[in-house]
Design an enzyme around this catalytic site. Structure first.
Site, short mmCIF file in Angstrom:
data_model
loop_
_atom_site.label_atom_id
_atom_site.label_comp_id
_atom_site.label_asym_id
_atom_site.label_seq_id
_atom_site.Cartn_x
_atom_site.Cartn_y
_atom_site.Cartn_z
N CYS A 150 -8.82 -0.64 -10.45
CA CYS A 150 -7.79 -1.59 -11.09
C CYS A 150 -7.86 -2.95 -10.95
CB CYS A 150 -6.47 -1.35 -10.17
SG CYS A 150 -5.97 0.50 -10.08
N HIS A 167 -0.89 -8.77 -7.41
CA HIS A 167 -1.23 -7.42 -7.76
C HIS A 167 0.15 -6.64 -7.67
CE1 HIS A 167 -3.55 -3.91 -8.67
NE2 HIS A 167 -3.28 -3.39 -7.32
N GLU A 223 -0.19 -7.45 0.70
CA GLU A 223 -0.45 -8.33 -0.02
C GLU A 223 0.21 -9.66 0.19
OE1 GLU A 223 -0.01 -7.79 -4.11
OE2 GLU A 223 -1.13 -9.57 -4.89
N LYS A 236 4.31 -6.39 -13.11
CA LYS A 236 4.15 -4.70 -12.95
C LYS A 236 5.78 -4.24 -13.00
CE LYS A 236 -0.33 -3.90 -11.34
NZ LYS A 236 -0.86 -5.19 -10.78
N HIS A 272 1.89 -0.26 -14.19
CA HIS A 272 0.38 -0.35 -13.54
C HIS A 272 -0.59 0.03 -14.74
CE1 HIS A 272 -2.95 -1.26 -11.19
NE2 HIS A 272 -2.51 -0.57 -10.25
N PHE A 315 -8.80 0.80 -6.17
CA PHE A 315 -9.35 1.93 -5.30
C PHE A 315 -10.77 1.50 -4.88
CE2 PHE A 315 -6.13 5.55 -6.38
CZ PHE A 315 -5.20 4.93 -5.60
#
Lengths: 76, 406
Positions: free
Chosen positions: B163, B302, B313, B331, B336, B395
């Protein structure tokens, strides 16, 4: 078994989203924008949709829409 | 020293996202903070039926020979052509084609193609699969096909950091320009992951929102968030050395000034509990740009809307930046987009600087009380900005922070 030209044209038009009017018998694969991989893809579509089998060797011998028609109707 | 810190000028932006095709449509939608999540008829048989699709995407009208392109590469091409138009550059009309690079990241590549051809292999055997399987399926094909289409013969790369892929692409592009390897880079990310395998895999991990109402599903930083919503699309920048941009009198949206990238070295999917990798990436971007934390006015987080990401985060941001920097996650609007997410969010951060407007986090109604940061929600905030940061975490524990200057 015989396959008419229109059904071959239809398979090409559908699979490659090409205007059927452009797919005249003398049109070469190059002119239709079909590179070597796309020609293999065409053989696959002809097999799935019309039951026509074209071997890799046969594919290497032909270069136009009417070649397909002639080959299929001679062979069958 | 000054020369080393020269940024890369963003002279073109191309966006194909659930918020629309084109920068204008995108900016309007994210500033309004209206979510794009909807029930997806193609996911009828799946445990999660919500997605964020690109609206009215008709590749037949946008791409020559669309049957040769996987959907992710179609997105990449359409976004590239828009970015080039925006930059006032003509594809194939390069001063020197060896000085034009293409760096487009993707996490999933042509997964729709691979999944369909694998099904054909199982049902029809080896001779039943398409010869276009690999040319359409490989992760580097958005980059490869775009380079062919626009005639770019410089460096050609496809970074894959899940991502964070689009962020890696933009960071690497900045470095390619700084190293003198190219004058122009087409850089960004592309992704088309709303497929049976990807939806099922994310659902099995319980990463996706299970909420009934799609309008409320993607809600970053909300106390009631329960996972992300899968999106699709592409974001592309035209980046140039500042000198090259100046020489041709190009309009500059913003500059890429800092690039930080790190690994959590902790777990394949769970973020490090103290956000160690995230903090390293953010501090690296600041140091790279030669800035102090208090100079940054906005962070496009993110902010996936998963329970774990958002809490960790926010704590990492609090530690590096304090609680005075404005933070939002777009998002909530777009869902996403995996590897493309980093690129479209980089574009939103650049547009924030350009317009002096911070987009809100859609659906953020009850901020998680454990988060001590300044979350922008409900309405966009007008604020003059000099520097903005965009975070992306993939990931594998792969992190990218990009720092943009007005």
């Amino acid at each position: 078994m015989s396959v008419n030209l229109d059904s071959i044209v239809q398979v090409i038009a559908t699979r490659f989203k090409i205007d059927a009017n452009r797919i005249v018998p003398e049109a070469s694969f190059d002119e239709l924008g079909l590179d070597s991989l796309s020609q293999i893809e065409l053989a696959l579509s002809l097999k799935k949709d019309l039951g026509i089998s074209i071997s890799d060797d046969e594919l290497a011998q032909i270069s136009t829409v009417s070649d397909i028609f002639k080959m299929v109707n001679k062979v069958c | 020293m000054l020369k080393e810190r020269l940024g890369a000028a963003i002279t073109g932006i191309g966006l194909v996202t659930p918020a629309g095709i084109g920068t204008q449509a995108n900016w309007k939608r994210v500033v309004e903070g209206k979510t794009t999540a909807a029930i997806d008829p193609e996911l009828d048989k799946f445990p999660v039926r919500i997605s964020c699709r690109v609206p009215e995407f008709t590749p037949e009208n946008l791409v020559a020979n669309p049957w040769q392109w996987d959907r992710f590469a179609q997105f990449a091409l359409v976004a590239t052509l828009e970015a080039l138009r925006d930059a006032n550059l003509e594809p194939r009309q390069w001063e020197d084609d060896a000085r034009v690079a293409v760096i487009i990241g993707s996490g999933a590549g042509g997964t729709a193609t691979m999944e369909a051809q694998h099904a054909a292999l199982l049902s029809e055997g080896p001779s039943g699969i398409s010869p276009l399987t690999l040319p359409m399926g490989l992760i580097n094909m958005a980059t490869g096909q775009v380079a062919i289409e626009i005639g770019a013969r410089g460096p050609c790369l496809a970074p894959c950091t899940a991502c964070a892929s689009g962020g890696s692409a933009i960071g690497i592009a900045r470095d390619v320009l700084r190293a003198g390897l190219a004058d122009i880079v087409i850089a960004g990310g592309a992704e088309a992951p709303i497929t049976p395998l990807y939806v099922s895999s994310f659902a099995r991990m319980r990463a996706l929102s299970r909420r009934e109402d799609p309008l409320l599903a993607s809600r970053p930083f909300d106390a009631n968030r329960d996972g992300f919503v899968l999106g699709e699309g592409a974001g592309i920048f035209v980046l140039e050395t500042e000198e090259h941009a100046r020489r041709r009198n190009a309009r500059v949206h913003a500059k890429v000034l800092g690039y930080g990238t790190s690994a959590d070295a902790h777990h394949v999917t769970s973020p490090h509990p103290e956000g160690r990798g995230a903090k390293i990436a953010m501090r690296m971007a600041l140091a790279d740009a030669g800035l102090n934390a208090d100079q940054v006015g906005y962070i496009n987080a993110h902010g996936t809307s998963t329970p774990a990401n958002d809490i960790i985060e926010s704590a990492a941001i609090r530690e590096v930046f304090g609680n005075r920097v404005a933070v939002s996650s777009t998002k909530g609007v777009t869902g996403h987009l995996l590897g493309a997410g980093a690129a479209i969010e980089a574009a939103y951060a650049a547009l924030s600087l350009e317009h002096g407007v911070i987009p809100p986090t859609a659906n953020l109604m009850n901020p998680d009380p454990r988060m001590d940061i300044d979350l922008v929600r409900q309405n966009a905030r007008e604020q003059r900005l000099h520097f903005a940061l965009s975070n992306s975490f993939g990931f594998g524990g792969q992190n990218v922070s990009l720092l943009f200057a007005a």
